[in-house]
Design an enzyme around this catalytic site. Structure first.
Site, PDB file in Angstrom:
ATOM      1  N   ASP A 139       0.762  -0.997  -0.195  1.00  0.00           N
ATOM      2  CA  ASP A 139       0.043   0.071  -0.025  1.00  0.00           C
ATOM      3  C   ASP A 139       0.512   1.132   0.060  1.00  0.00           C
ATOM      4  O   ASP A 139       1.417   1.226   0.870  1.00  0.00           O
ATOM      5  CB  ASP A 139      -0.937  -0.166   1.504  1.00  0.00           C
ATOM      6  CG  ASP A 139      -1.958   0.921   0.715  1.00  0.00           C
ATOM      7  OD1 ASP A 139      -3.060   0.682  -0.210  1.00  0.00           O
ATOM      8  OD2 ASP A 139      -2.378   2.090   1.789  1.00  0.00           O
ATOM      9  N   PHE A 160       2.906   6.750 -13.124  1.00  0.00           N
ATOM     10  CA  PHE A 160       1.869   6.996 -13.502  1.00  0.00           C
ATOM     11  C   PHE A 160       1.703   7.771 -12.291  1.00  0.00           C
ATOM     12  O   PHE A 160       2.441   8.837 -10.932  1.00  0.00           O
ATOM     13  CB  PHE A 160       1.137   5.775 -12.907  1.00  0.00           C
ATOM     14  CG  PHE A 160       1.071   5.167 -11.957  1.00  0.00           C
ATOM     15  CD1 PHE A 160       3.354   4.531 -12.018  1.00  0.00           C
ATOM     16  CD2 PHE A 160       0.396   5.692 -10.432  1.00  0.00           C
ATOM     17  CE1 PHE A 160       3.392   4.139 -10.225  1.00  0.00           C
ATOM     18  CE2 PHE A 160       1.352   4.718  -9.008  1.00  0.00           C
ATOM     19  CZ  PHE A 160       2.385   3.845  -9.597  1.00  0.00           C
ATOM     20  N   GLY A 161       0.333   8.473 -12.001  1.00  0.00           N
ATOM     21  CA  GLY A 161       0.202   9.694 -10.183  1.00  0.00           C
ATOM     22  C   GLY A 161       0.681  10.305 -10.005  1.00  0.00           C
ATOM     23  O   GLY A 161       0.121  11.036 -11.071  1.00  0.00           O
ATOM     24  N   TYR A 162       0.989  10.339  -9.235  1.00  0.00           N
ATOM     25  CA  TYR A 162       1.557  11.719  -8.896  1.00  0.00           C
ATOM     26  C   TYR A 162       2.916  12.187  -9.082  1.00  0.00           C
ATOM     27  O   TYR A 162       3.439  13.086  -9.446  1.00  0.00           O
ATOM     28  CB  TYR A 162       1.140  11.784  -7.234  1.00  0.00           C
ATOM     29  CG  TYR A 162       0.765  12.027  -7.000  1.00  0.00           C
ATOM     30  CD1 TYR A 162      -0.602  13.373  -6.806  1.00  0.00           C
ATOM     31  CD2 TYR A 162      -0.519  11.335  -5.905  1.00  0.00           C
ATOM     32  CE1 TYR A 162      -1.291  13.126  -6.121  1.00  0.00           C
ATOM     33  CE2 TYR A 162      -1.700  10.788  -5.524  1.00  0.00           C
ATOM     34  CZ  TYR A 162      -2.164  12.010  -5.598  1.00  0.00           C
ATOM     35  OH  TYR A 162      -3.669  11.842  -4.618  1.00  0.00           O
ATOM     36  N   ASP A 163       3.511  10.906 -10.111  1.00  0.00           N
ATOM     37  CA  ASP A 163       5.119  11.426 -10.823  1.00  0.00           C
ATOM     38  C   ASP A 163       5.111  12.468 -11.632  1.00  0.00           C
ATOM     39  O   ASP A 163       6.155  13.084 -11.177  1.00  0.00           O
ATOM     40  CB  ASP A 163       5.160   9.647 -12.052  1.00  0.00           C
ATOM     41  CG  ASP A 163       5.408   8.907 -10.522  1.00  0.00           C
ATOM     42  OD1 ASP A 163       5.542   8.804  -9.941  1.00  0.00           O
ATOM     43  OD2 ASP A 163       5.396   7.726 -11.528  1.00  0.00           O
ATOM     44  N   HIS A 192       9.729   3.981  -3.698  1.00  0.00           N
ATOM     45  CA  HIS A 192       9.804   3.948  -2.836  1.00  0.00           C
ATOM     46  C   HIS A 192       8.977   2.505  -2.165  1.00  0.00           C
ATOM     47  O   HIS A 192       9.649   1.553  -1.707  1.00  0.00           O
ATOM     48  CB  HIS A 192       8.521   4.613  -1.798  1.00  0.00           C
ATOM     49  CG  HIS A 192       7.264   4.754  -3.028  1.00  0.00           C
ATOM     50  ND1 HIS A 192       8.137   5.144  -4.251  1.00  0.00           N
ATOM     51  CD2 HIS A 192       6.460   4.836  -3.101  1.00  0.00           C
ATOM     52  CE1 HIS A 192       6.700   5.520  -4.836  1.00  0.00           C
ATOM     53  NE2 HIS A 192       6.544   5.227  -4.074  1.00  0.00           N
ATOM     54  N   ARG A 193       8.958   2.111  -3.427  1.00  0.00           N
ATOM     55  CA  ARG A 193       8.323   0.500  -3.711  1.00  0.00           C
ATOM     56  C   ARG A 193       9.186  -0.504  -3.962  1.00  0.00           C
ATOM     57  O   ARG A 193       9.297  -1.239  -3.435  1.00  0.00           O
ATOM     58  CB  ARG A 193       7.691   0.457  -5.237  1.00  0.00           C
ATOM     59  CG  ARG A 193       5.964  -0.491  -4.847  1.00  0.00           C
ATOM     60  CD  ARG A 193       5.070  -0.826  -6.276  1.00  0.00           C
ATOM     61  NE  ARG A 193       5.499   0.550  -6.971  1.00  0.00           N
ATOM     62  CZ  ARG A 193       4.884   1.860  -6.604  1.00  0.00           C
ATOM     63  NH1 ARG A 193       4.084   2.082  -5.885  1.00  0.00           N
ATOM     64  NH2 ARG A 193       5.045   2.664  -7.041  1.00  0.00           N
TER      65      ARG A 193
END
Ligand code: IMP
Length: 203
Positions: A69, A152-155, A180-181
């Site tokens: 998550d 993707f996302g906030y990149d 972070h992943r």
């Protein structure tokens, strides 16, 4: 042995299996269990939600299961969007809606106060329902305008510390080295190596 990754996102399964070096382990996704219900991510923390997803998948399948998550925490917004990152601008919001909302809320905030971090929690649920957690974080700043179209996302609005490019301006392989992943997964690798030095059980 098989590890069930508690997602139907093939990109995520590929990324996890590329980073984790676990010979003789096959990573499968929830697509192999079409009847497994989607977990309700109603926890209050990243740890809660990762545990909810991994333990439901393990319980349903009888396999070891892993879930992550993640989200973006912005200091000037008191840690928002946080666990609400996927739906910050509403239940049907897309990636653009979400980062537009961040940029709007941050209008007028000076460069020195635009600090943020991406966080990822990985949870592995093994036999006997034991749960193991790792956490990866990457510090950075929020831009004033979106830049780049990769990722993707906030990149497009996040510049990792030490770089002058947003995640969306980086080659995916470059981002996946430092994200972070990736950090949470590298820690998971160490955890598994220490947990079962001879490798995970074959069944
Ligand atoms: P999830 O953990 O996959 O559900 O991610 C939650 C949300 O956090 C995503 O929908 C994205 O908006 C955001 N997010 C997580 N990781 C990243 C990333 O690496 N880049 C950009 N956005 C991310």
């Amino acid at each position: 042995m098989d590890i069930l990754i508690a997602t139907r996102n093939k990109g995520k399964i590929r990324e996890i299996s590329e980073i984790l070096d676990l010979p003789e382990t096959r990573f499968i996704g929830l697509d192999s269990f079409p009847d497994c219900p989607d977990a309700e991510e109603n926890g209050r923390t990243f740890d809660d939600n990762a545990l909810i997803k991994a333990s439901q998948a393990a319980y349903y399948s009888g396999l070891w299961a892993m879930a992550d998550d993640s989200g973006l925490l912005i200091d000037a917004l008191s840690g928002q969007p946080g666990i609400l990152s996927a739906r910050f601008a509403g239940p049907d919001a897309d990636y653009r809606d979400n980062w537009m909302k961040v940029l709007e809320l941050m209008q007028g905030i000076p460069a020195g106060k635009r600090t943020a971090r991406f966080v990822c929690v990985m949870c592995l649920v093994g036999n006997n329902n034991r749960a193991f957690f790792t956490r990866g974080e990457i510090e950075g700043t929020i831009t004033a305008e979106p830049r780049g179209d990769s990722g993707f996302g906030y990149d497009p609005i996040f510049i990792p510390a030490g770089s002058d490019r947003t995640f969306a301006e980086m080659d995916p392989a470059e981002k996946n080295q430092i994200s972070h992943r990736a950090l949470a997964l590298k820690k998971m690798q160490h955890l598994i190596n220490g947990l079962v030095p001879s490798g995970l059980p074959k069944t």
